[in-house]
Design an enzyme around this catalytic site. Structure first.
Site, PDB file in Angstrom:
ATOM      1  N   THR A  40      24.164  21.567  49.109  1.00  0.00           N
ATOM      2  CA  THR A  40      24.169  22.894  49.732  1.00  0.00           C
ATOM      3  C   THR A  40      22.770  23.135  50.299  1.00  0.00           C
ATOM      4  O   THR A  40      21.789  22.546  49.815  1.00  0.00           O
ATOM      5  CB  THR A  40      24.472  24.015  48.714  1.00  0.00           C
ATOM      6  OG1 THR A  40      23.539  23.916  47.631  1.00  0.00           O
ATOM      7  CG2 THR A  40      25.872  23.929  48.168  1.00  0.00           C
TER       8      THR A  40
ATOM      9  N   TYR B  84      27.962  24.830  54.775  1.00  0.00           N
ATOM     10  CA  TYR B  84      28.677  24.158  53.672  1.00  0.00           C
ATOM     11  C   TYR B  84      30.193  24.358  53.809  1.00  0.00           C
ATOM     12  O   TYR B  84      30.981  23.407  53.715  1.00  0.00           O
ATOM     13  CB  TYR B  84      28.167  24.726  52.345  1.00  0.00           C
ATOM     14  CG  TYR B  84      28.758  24.113  51.102  1.00  0.00           C
ATOM     15  CD1 TYR B  84      28.278  22.899  50.611  1.00  0.00           C
ATOM     16  CD2 TYR B  84      29.780  24.746  50.391  1.00  0.00           C
ATOM     17  CE1 TYR B  84      28.804  22.335  49.446  1.00  0.00           C
ATOM     18  CE2 TYR B  84      30.310  24.199  49.236  1.00  0.00           C
ATOM     19  CZ  TYR B  84      29.814  22.991  48.763  1.00  0.00           C
ATOM     20  OH  TYR B  84      30.339  22.440  47.611  1.00  0.00           O
TER      21      TYR B  84
HETATM   22  P1  NAD Z   1      25.191  17.153  42.201  1.00  0.00           P
HETATM   23  O1  NAD Z   1      24.057  17.725  42.997  1.00  0.00           O
HETATM   24  O2  NAD Z   1      25.065  17.090  40.740  1.00  0.00           O
HETATM   25  O3  NAD Z   1      25.554  15.704  42.739  1.00  0.00           O
HETATM   26  C1  NAD Z   1      25.551  15.384  44.104  1.00  0.00           C
HETATM   27  C2  NAD Z   1      25.239  13.925  44.259  1.00  0.00           C
HETATM   28  O4  NAD Z   1      25.172  13.632  45.653  1.00  0.00           O
HETATM   29  C3  NAD Z   1      23.890  13.521  43.651  1.00  0.00           C
HETATM   30  O5  NAD Z   1      24.050  12.306  42.952  1.00  0.00           O
HETATM   31  C4  NAD Z   1      23.002  13.319  44.872  1.00  0.00           C
HETATM   32  O6  NAD Z   1      21.992  12.364  44.686  1.00  0.00           O
HETATM   33  C5  NAD Z   1      24.031  12.826  45.879  1.00  0.00           C
HETATM   34  N1  NAD Z   1      23.568  12.958  47.253  1.00  0.00           N
HETATM   35  C6  NAD Z   1      23.041  14.033  47.869  1.00  0.00           C
HETATM   36  N2  NAD Z   1      22.699  13.722  49.129  1.00  0.00           N
HETATM   37  C7  NAD Z   1      23.033  12.426  49.316  1.00  0.00           C
HETATM   38  C8  NAD Z   1      22.935  11.524  50.399  1.00  0.00           C
HETATM   39  N3  NAD Z   1      22.407  11.868  51.586  1.00  0.00           N
HETATM   40  N4  NAD Z   1      23.369  10.261  50.237  1.00  0.00           N
HETATM   41  C9  NAD Z   1      23.884   9.865  49.055  1.00  0.00           C
HETATM   42  N5  NAD Z   1      24.014  10.670  47.994  1.00  0.00           N
HETATM   43  C10 NAD Z   1      23.585  11.933  48.124  1.00  0.00           C
HETATM   44  O7  NAD Z   1      26.475  18.000  42.644  1.00  0.00           O
HETATM   45  P2  NAD Z   1      27.900  18.098  41.957  1.00  0.00           P
HETATM   46  O8  NAD Z   1      28.029  19.471  41.427  1.00  0.00           O
HETATM   47  O9  NAD Z   1      28.183  16.961  41.083  1.00  0.00           O
HETATM   48  O10 NAD Z   1      28.825  18.050  43.273  1.00  0.00           O
HETATM   49  C11 NAD Z   1      29.573  16.894  43.646  1.00  0.00           C
HETATM   50  C12 NAD Z   1      30.493  17.285  44.793  1.00  0.00           C
HETATM   51  O11 NAD Z   1      31.352  18.345  44.386  1.00  0.00           O
HETATM   52  C13 NAD Z   1      29.763  17.788  46.042  1.00  0.00           C
HETATM   53  O12 NAD Z   1      30.399  17.298  47.181  1.00  0.00           O
HETATM   54  C14 NAD Z   1      29.921  19.283  45.942  1.00  0.00           C
HETATM   55  O13 NAD Z   1      29.857  19.924  47.199  1.00  0.00           O
HETATM   56  C15 NAD Z   1      31.288  19.400  45.310  1.00  0.00           C
HETATM   57  N6  NAD Z   1      31.519  20.668  44.618  1.00  0.00           N
HETATM   58  C16 NAD Z   1      30.847  20.964  43.484  1.00  0.00           C
HETATM   59  C17 NAD Z   1      31.110  22.173  42.849  1.00  0.00           C
HETATM   60  C18 NAD Z   1      30.438  22.562  41.563  1.00  0.00           C
HETATM   61  O14 NAD Z   1      30.774  23.620  41.025  1.00  0.00           O
HETATM   62  N7  NAD Z   1      29.506  21.772  41.044  1.00  0.00           N
HETATM   63  C19 NAD Z   1      32.036  23.063  43.389  1.00  0.00           C
HETATM   64  C20 NAD Z   1      32.692  22.709  44.567  1.00  0.00           C
HETATM   65  C21 NAD Z   1      32.438  21.506  45.163  1.00  0.00           C
END
Ligand code: NAD
Length: 246
Positions: free
Chosen positions: A93, A154
């Site tokens: 985000t 986003y």
């Molecule tokens: P997180 O930040 O813990 O993990 C995200 C991962 O993506 C990390 O390992 C980071 O290193 C990697 N990343 C970021 N930019 C990158 C790039 N350019 N190349 C390769 N890797 C990259 O987030 P999360 O909460 O585990 O979210 C995972 C997914 O779930 C995301 O797509 C997020 O949008 C989605 N999501 C999460 C939530 C939530 O409540 N956590 C809700 C809705 C959607």
């Protein structure tokens, strides 16, 4: 078949770790990716999993880099074999209301969350079609379904995932390749813990089940959609959000 190779991007994040455990429990050989520069964290991630008896591989990859994705897939195929399951999970985000959103912020989120889907899927899709089996799961978001103040970048990426997923689902349908999305609501992860406490309390008050989700709730959805048996489920979205958006 249990010995399938499953790639999860951003595997060392909050949701990615739970997905890794869930797919490993199904007997998948999990290959995670981490952001270049996060080597120490990736080593810890791998060591922690090993203590739980899970032998996951992890490679550095920036999912915005098309040639890097190509090289990564070639390396996995050479080291381990063809990829059967792809979970496009990496996401970020970078929020601001529209009037303050900078072009760099817009482009960065589009590239990481949406262009990455193309970068990764194109590398594995033909091989999956040729082999007659593939499971692709793209991680979207509740906020792609409903929009969110301060997240036009986003929300646009996460909504874009639906069109992308349904299109490739049609292209893969006769070839044994399914493509689906999972849209998490608010899950108790580092990404959500960045939200200011007052805002988060208001969010939780608006979730019908009355609490945040757990990473395992999302991992179970991914495990279901990537199962060999889920061959009649394609082009759909699974909302896992405690009833926050119906
Ligand atoms: P997180 O930040 O813990 O993990 C995200 C991962 O993506 C990390 O390992 C980071 O290193 C990697 N990343 C970021 N930019 C990158 C790039 N350019 N190349 C390769 N890797 C990259 O987030 P999360 O909460 O585990 O979210 C995972 C997914 O779930 C995301 O797509 C997020 O949008 C989605 N999501 C999460 C939530 C939530 O409540 N956590 C809700 C809705 C959607």
């Amino acid at each position: 078949m249990t010995n399938r190779i499953a790639v999860i991007t951003g595997a060392n994040g909050g949701l990615g770790t739970a997905m890794t455990k869930a797919l490993a429990a199904q007997g998948r050989k999990v290959v995670g990716t981490h952001l270049p520069g996060e080597e120490a964290q990736a080593n810890d991630w791998q060591a922690n999993l090993r203590e739980e008896g899970i032998d996951a591989a992890i490679y550095a990859l920036d999912v915005t880099d098309f040639d890097g994705c190509k090289a990564f897939v070639a390396a996995v195929e050479q080291d381990l074999g063809p990829i059967d399951i792809l979970v496009n999970n990496a996401g970020i985000t970078n929020d601001a209301p529209l009037k303050r959103m900078q072009p760099e912020q817009w482009n960065q989120v589009i590239n990481v969350n949406l262009t990455s889907m193309f970068n990764m899927c194109q590398q594995v899709f033909e091989s999956m079609c040729e082999r007659g089996f593939g499971r692709i799961v793209n991680i979207s978001s509740l906020n792609g379904e409903k929009g969110q103040f301060g997240q036009c970048n986003y929300a646009a990426t996460k909504a874009g995932i639906y069109g992308f997923t349904k299109s490739i689902a049609q292209e893969g349908a006769r070839k044994g390749v399914t493509a689906n999305s999972v849209s998490p609501g608010y899950i108790d992860t580092p990404m959500v813990r960045q939200v200011p406490e007052k805002v988060l309390n208001n969010i939780v008050a608006g979730i019908p089940v009355g609490h945040l989700g757990k990473p395992e709730d999302i991992a179970r959805a991914v495990a279901y959609l990537t199962a060999d048996e889920a061959n009649f489920v394609t082009g759909t979205n699974m909302s896992v959000n405690g009833g926050q958006y119906m």
